[in-house]
Design an enzyme around this catalytic site. Structure first.
Site, short mmCIF file in Angstrom:
data_model
loop_
_atom_site.label_atom_id
_atom_site.label_comp_id
_atom_site.label_asym_id
_atom_site.label_seq_id
_atom_site.Cartn_x
_atom_site.Cartn_y
_atom_site.Cartn_z
N HIS A 133 -9.87 -3.42 9.85
CA HIS A 133 -9.78 -3.36 8.38
C HIS A 133 -10.32 -4.63 7.72
O HIS A 133 -10.61 -4.62 6.52
CB HIS A 133 -8.33 -3.15 7.94
CG HIS A 133 -7.90 -1.71 7.85
ND1 HIS A 133 -8.56 -0.78 7.08
CD2 HIS A 133 -6.84 -1.05 8.41
CE1 HIS A 133 -7.92 0.40 7.17
NE2 HIS A 133 -6.88 0.25 7.98
N GLU A 163 -2.79 -3.74 7.35
CA GLU A 163 -3.88 -4.71 7.46
C GLU A 163 -3.82 -5.83 6.43
O GLU A 163 -4.86 -6.20 5.86
CB GLU A 163 -5.20 -3.94 7.31
CG GLU A 163 -5.44 -3.28 5.93
CD GLU A 163 -4.92 -1.86 5.78
OE1 GLU A 163 -3.94 -1.50 6.48
OE2 GLU A 163 -5.49 -1.10 4.98
N ASN A 164 -2.65 -6.38 6.14
CA ASN A 164 -2.59 -7.45 5.15
C ASN A 164 -3.54 -8.58 5.59
O ASN A 164 -3.51 -9.00 6.73
CB ASN A 164 -1.15 -7.92 5.00
CG ASN A 164 -0.28 -6.81 4.45
OD1 ASN A 164 -0.66 -6.12 3.51
ND2 ASN A 164 0.86 -6.58 5.08
N ASP A 196 -0.10 8.68 -1.15
CA ASP A 196 0.22 8.79 0.29
C ASP A 196 -0.34 10.07 0.90
O ASP A 196 -0.61 10.13 2.10
CB ASP A 196 1.73 8.76 0.52
CG ASP A 196 2.33 7.39 0.26
OD1 ASP A 196 1.56 6.46 -0.06
OD2 ASP A 196 3.57 7.26 0.37
N TYR A 243 -8.29 9.75 8.52
CA TYR A 243 -8.46 8.89 9.71
C TYR A 243 -9.45 9.51 10.70
O TYR A 243 -10.41 8.88 11.10
CB TYR A 243 -7.12 8.70 10.42
CG TYR A 243 -6.17 7.75 9.73
CD1 TYR A 243 -5.35 8.20 8.70
CD2 TYR A 243 -6.07 6.42 10.12
CE1 TYR A 243 -4.46 7.33 8.07
CE2 TYR A 243 -5.17 5.55 9.49
CZ TYR A 243 -4.37 6.02 8.47
OH TYR A 243 -3.50 5.16 7.85
N GLY A 280 2.78 1.74 11.86
CA GLY A 280 2.36 1.10 13.10
C GLY A 280 1.84 -0.29 12.80
O GLY A 280 2.19 -1.27 13.44
N GLY A 281 0.99 -0.34 11.78
CA GLY A 281 0.45 -1.62 11.36
C GLY A 281 -0.02 -1.54 9.93
O GLY A 281 -0.22 -0.45 9.39
N GLN A 296 0.84 -1.20 0.00
CA GLN A 296 0.00 0.00 0.00
C GLN A 296 0.88 1.25 0.00
O GLN A 296 1.90 1.26 0.70
CB GLN A 296 -0.90 0.03 1.24
CG GLN A 296 -2.07 0.99 1.09
CD GLN A 296 -2.95 1.08 2.34
OE1 GLN A 296 -2.54 0.69 3.43
NE2 GLN A 296 -4.14 1.61 2.18
N GLU A 322 -9.80 4.29 5.97
CA GLU A 322 -9.14 4.65 7.23
C GLU A 322 -10.07 5.32 8.24
O GLU A 322 -9.96 5.10 9.45
CB GLU A 322 -7.92 5.53 6.96
CG GLU A 322 -6.83 4.85 6.13
CD GLU A 322 -6.28 3.57 6.74
OE1 GLU A 322 -6.53 3.32 7.92
OE2 GLU A 322 -5.61 2.81 6.00
N HIS A 337 -7.25 -1.67 15.22
CA HIS A 337 -7.37 -0.96 13.95
C HIS A 337 -7.13 -1.91 12.76
O HIS A 337 -7.96 -1.99 11.86
CB HIS A 337 -6.37 0.20 13.94
CG HIS A 337 -6.38 1.01 12.68
ND1 HIS A 337 -7.08 2.19 12.55
CD2 HIS A 337 -5.79 0.80 11.48
CE1 HIS A 337 -6.90 2.67 11.32
NE2 HIS A 337 -6.12 1.85 10.66
N GLU A 338 -6.01 -2.62 12.79
CA GLU A 338 -5.70 -3.49 11.64
C GLU A 338 -6.73 -4.61 11.52
O GLU A 338 -7.13 -4.97 10.41
CB GLU A 338 -4.27 -4.05 11.75
CG GLU A 338 -3.17 -3.01 11.91
CD GLU A 338 -3.27 -1.81 10.98
OE1 GLU A 338 -3.85 -1.93 9.88
OE2 GLU A 338 -2.78 -0.72 11.35
N1 BES Z 1 -3.32 1.01 6.02
C1 BES Z 1 -2.63 1.74 7.03
C2 BES Z 1 -1.17 1.91 6.75
C3 BES Z 1 -0.85 2.58 5.43
C4 BES Z 1 -1.50 3.74 5.04
C5 BES Z 1 0.11 2.06 4.61
C6 BES Z 1 -1.19 4.33 3.83
C7 BES Z 1 0.42 2.65 3.40
C8 BES Z 1 -0.24 3.80 3.00
C9 BES Z 1 -2.81 1.10 8.40
O1 BES Z 1 -4.03 0.48 8.59
C10 BES Z 1 -2.75 2.21 9.43
O2 BES Z 1 -3.58 3.06 9.36
N2 BES Z 1 -1.80 2.18 10.34
C11 BES Z 1 -1.64 3.18 11.38
C12 BES Z 1 -2.22 2.70 12.69
C13 BES Z 1 -3.53 3.29 13.09
C14 BES Z 1 -3.92 2.90 14.50
C15 BES Z 1 -3.71 4.74 12.85
C16 BES Z 1 -0.18 3.42 11.58
O3 BES Z 1 0.63 2.78 10.90
O4 BES Z 1 0.19 4.23 12.41
ZN ZN Z 2 -5.62 1.80 8.69
#
Ligand code: BES
Ligand code: ZN
Length: 627
Positions: free
Chosen positions: A325, A297-298, A400, A408, A294-295, A167, A344, A321-322
């Site tokens: 998803h 969601e694969n 991005d 979010y 942070g994570g 992603q 998100e 969160h993940e």
């Molecule tokens: N899908 C996102 C990570 C992402 C977003 C990867 C855009 C590549 C491009 C993931 O689910 C996410 O939102 N992670 C957050 C954690 C969340 C609790 C806000 C993070 O990584 O901080």
């Molecule tokens: Zn997310």
């Protein structure tokens, strides 16, 4: 089979059109026609769509490449289509064949000029009757979606490690695909690795498979390409229950299983609200610290940063969160990155509902309040007003850029607003039905708004006005209909903070003994930017904040230290930047260092840390420090 699918798709579309459609020009689908609304792909997915991917790859650590074949099944939406257009970035294409009457024959194909952002269009001629192609290819060591770690860069130090991050648009650096969230594929894969390593994918896999260097995977549910994922390394498994477990390097395996032991409860809470988990197993993998998120969601296998393993379960909302998803995002997917809030924002909302169900309103409110503080900062620093709309602008420069606090937190707050107006007894079943209706489909903001209008708007016309909805979705900033977040715990922290700031009490007399990480974060994030150095030193002495183990607390403290020029943190801050590759922390730390007269120091640290960062993080920090 194919025909059935097409008919089902048109029925859905007619259903949408009948319920009074919208003026927006980028509607995903109208009257049986797929409209191309994702500008970050070369794919001609309005005419031909891939439906299945079969990867057969060697994981070559010596050359840092994936090398092998991708077999692609596709289906024509437009019977007159003569080519299939795929996305490819930094791939070497050896050959392309097509299947005809049981035999593979050389296909005609071309590659367009390379674009920095988009990569190349791989245009393959598809002779009438053919429904499959086979591409022999390899990836590049520089692939942005893959990080190849040397043994020295792992905790165990003995084996190399590989993990992917597809992603938003890096699946195309792993395999030739239609790299748009509008297209869904099932997949299968065989990976060959050094025999002592374990390979994992975002797919069905047996956690107890023998380690023999050959691993097979199957993902029977259709997913968008950005959910393709690979991890290979000296990885071990520990079960949490019969269908949930955690993978990690040995050093952190037991601590991870303990930290995330409440994941089964999260699944239950999520399923109670929005229907059963539909993906079979749910496993977590704790990656090396250079994982830039942070994570992620694969599906069936969320990827996590080791900075979540704090020892006290204080950061497990990222797992909520993940996992969430699995409904919002993986099941019902934004059809272009302009609609990222559908992934998100919905997920942040569901995450908070699950945290509330498990740990009570107190914690859920603190998490909402912390989020709201950062949304306000995010809106204030947005590069344009349009980037504070939920629907991202047509001229979005990079996918991005769609993943800000707006997607979010403003996104989640739009749903809090709707929840408050309609009430949970109406809104919860509505959302469950939305996930059911669009399961395994990709949707636009307008699809959701139509569905909302049809199901809640029509039923309760006086509860929410079109104007109010438009202000959230197509308007700037935070609408004044936003829920007021109240946290009594934070009010108490703020009062104590004020007493300390005014000199009424000493730092060591602030009763912090029972403070959660959240209360600490509120305390640290709301300190004045011009706090004096003696006051900073007093806090540090009383609470030993410099070098603290919790990465969120450490980050908040170092940000405050940079703003107030409290230099005692510098050795520990350097260590943090050398060890942690999580973008949320390090992008902001480097930017703050630069903005507060410490650019030389920052560049010096970065020159040593860069090699250990993920390619995604390298690109971002290069831009911040203008390499
Ligand atoms: N899908 C996102 C990570 C992402 C977003 C990867 C855009 C590549 C491009 C993931 O689910 C996410 O939102 N992670 C957050 C954690 C969340 C609790 C806000 C993070 O990584 O901080
Ligand atoms: Zn997310």
């Amino acid at each position: 089979m194919h025909h059935l699918k097409v008919i089902a798709a048109s029925l859905m579309v007619i259903g949408l059109a009948a319920c009074g459609s919208q003026s927006e020009t980028d509607t995903h689908s109208q009257l049986g026609k797929v409209i191309k609304n994702d500008k970050f792909t070369y794919a001609n997915y309005d005419k031909v769509q891939m439906t299945h991917l079969d990867l057969d790859l060697d994981v070559n650590f010596d050359r840092k490449v994936l090398d092998g074949t991708a077999r692609i099944e596709f289906e024509k939406l437009d019977p007159s289509a003569e080519e299939l257009v795929l996305d490819a970035k930094d791939l070497s294409i050896e050959s392309v064949k097509f299947l005809s009457a049981g035999n593979w024959a050389d296909a005609e194909y071309s590659l367009s000029d390379d674009d920095d952002l988009m990569g190349q269009a791989l245009v393959v001629k598809i002779p009438a009757g053919s429904q499959q192609i086979l591409i022999d290819y390899e990836t590049s060591p520089e692939a942005e979606g893959l990080q190849w770690l040397s043994p020295a860069q792992t905790a165990g130090k003995r084996h190399p490690y590989l993990f992917s991050q597809a992603q938003a648009i890096n699946a195309r650096t792993m395999a030739p695909v239609q790299d748009t969230p509008a297209v869904r594929i099932t997949y299968e894969a065989t990976l060959r690795t050094p025999p002592e390593l374990l390979a994992l994918m975002s797919a069905d896999q047996d956690p107890y498979t023998p380690r023999d260097g050959e691993y097979s995977f199957e993902m029977p549910q259709p997913i968008p390409a950005y959910l393709l994922a690979i991890a290979v390394g000296d990885i071990e498994f520990k079960a949490i229950n019969d269908h949930i477990g955690v993978y990690a390097e040995k050093y952190i395996l037991d601590a991870s299983a303990e930290e995330f032991s409440e994941t089964p409860m999260m699944e239950d809470a999520n399923a109670a609200l929005y229907g059963p988990y539909r993906w079979g197993r749910y496993d977590l993998i704790v990656l090396p610290p250079s994982f830039p998120f942070g994570g992620m969601e694969n599906p069936r296998l969320s990827f996590l940063t080791p900075t979540l393993v704090a020892g006290d379960k204080s950061l497990t909302n990222v797992v909520a969160h993940e996992l969430a998803h699995s409904w919002s995002g993986n099941l019902v997917t934004n059809s272009s990155w302009r609609d990222s809030w559908l992934n998100e924002g919905f997920t942040s909302y569901v995450e908070n509902r699950v945290m509330e169900a498990l740990y009570g309103e107190g914690r859920a409110n603190m998490e909402q309040a912390l989020d709201m503080e950062s949304l306000k900062a995010g809106i204030a620093s947005a590069k344009s007003a349009e980037l504070t709309h939920l629907k991202m602008p047509e001229n979005l420069a990079h996918p991005d850029d769609a993943f800000t606090q707006v997607a979010y937190i403003k996104g989640a707050n739009f749903l809090f607003f709707l929840e408050d107006r309609y009430g949970r007894d109406q809104f919860d079943p509505f959302l469950k039905q939305y996930f059911d209706t669009y399961a395994f489909k990709s949707v636009t903001t307008e699809d959701f708004l139509d569905y909302l209008q049809k199901h809640l708007g029509a039923k309760y016309p006086d509860k929410v006005s079109q104007k109010e909805i438009d202000a959230w979705v197509y308007g700037p900033g935070l609408p004044d209909t936003a829920r007021q977040v109240k946290s009594s715990a934070f009010d108490n922290v703020s009062q104590l903070q004020a007493k300390w700031l005014s000199g009424e009490i000493k730092a060591k007399d602030i009763p912090t003994g029972n403070w959660s990480t959240h209360e600490w974060l509120h305390f640290l994030k709301t300190l004045p930017d011009n706090l004096s150095k003696p006051k900073m030193a007093e806090l540090d002495k009383a609470f030993r904040l410099t070098g603290t183990k919790n990465a969120e607390t450490a980050f908040a403290w170092y940000m405050q230290a940079i703003k107030t020029d409290y230099r005692a943190v510098m050795p520990q801050l350097r260590k943090f930047l050398m060890e942690v590759g999580r973008g949320k922390f390090i992008y902001r730390l480097y930017a703050a260092l630069k903005d507060n007269g410490k650019e030389t120091w920052a560049k010096n640290v970065y020159s040593q840390a860069r090699n250990g960062y993920h390619p995604i993080a390298q690109r971002r920090i290069d831009a911040i420090l203008e390499k």
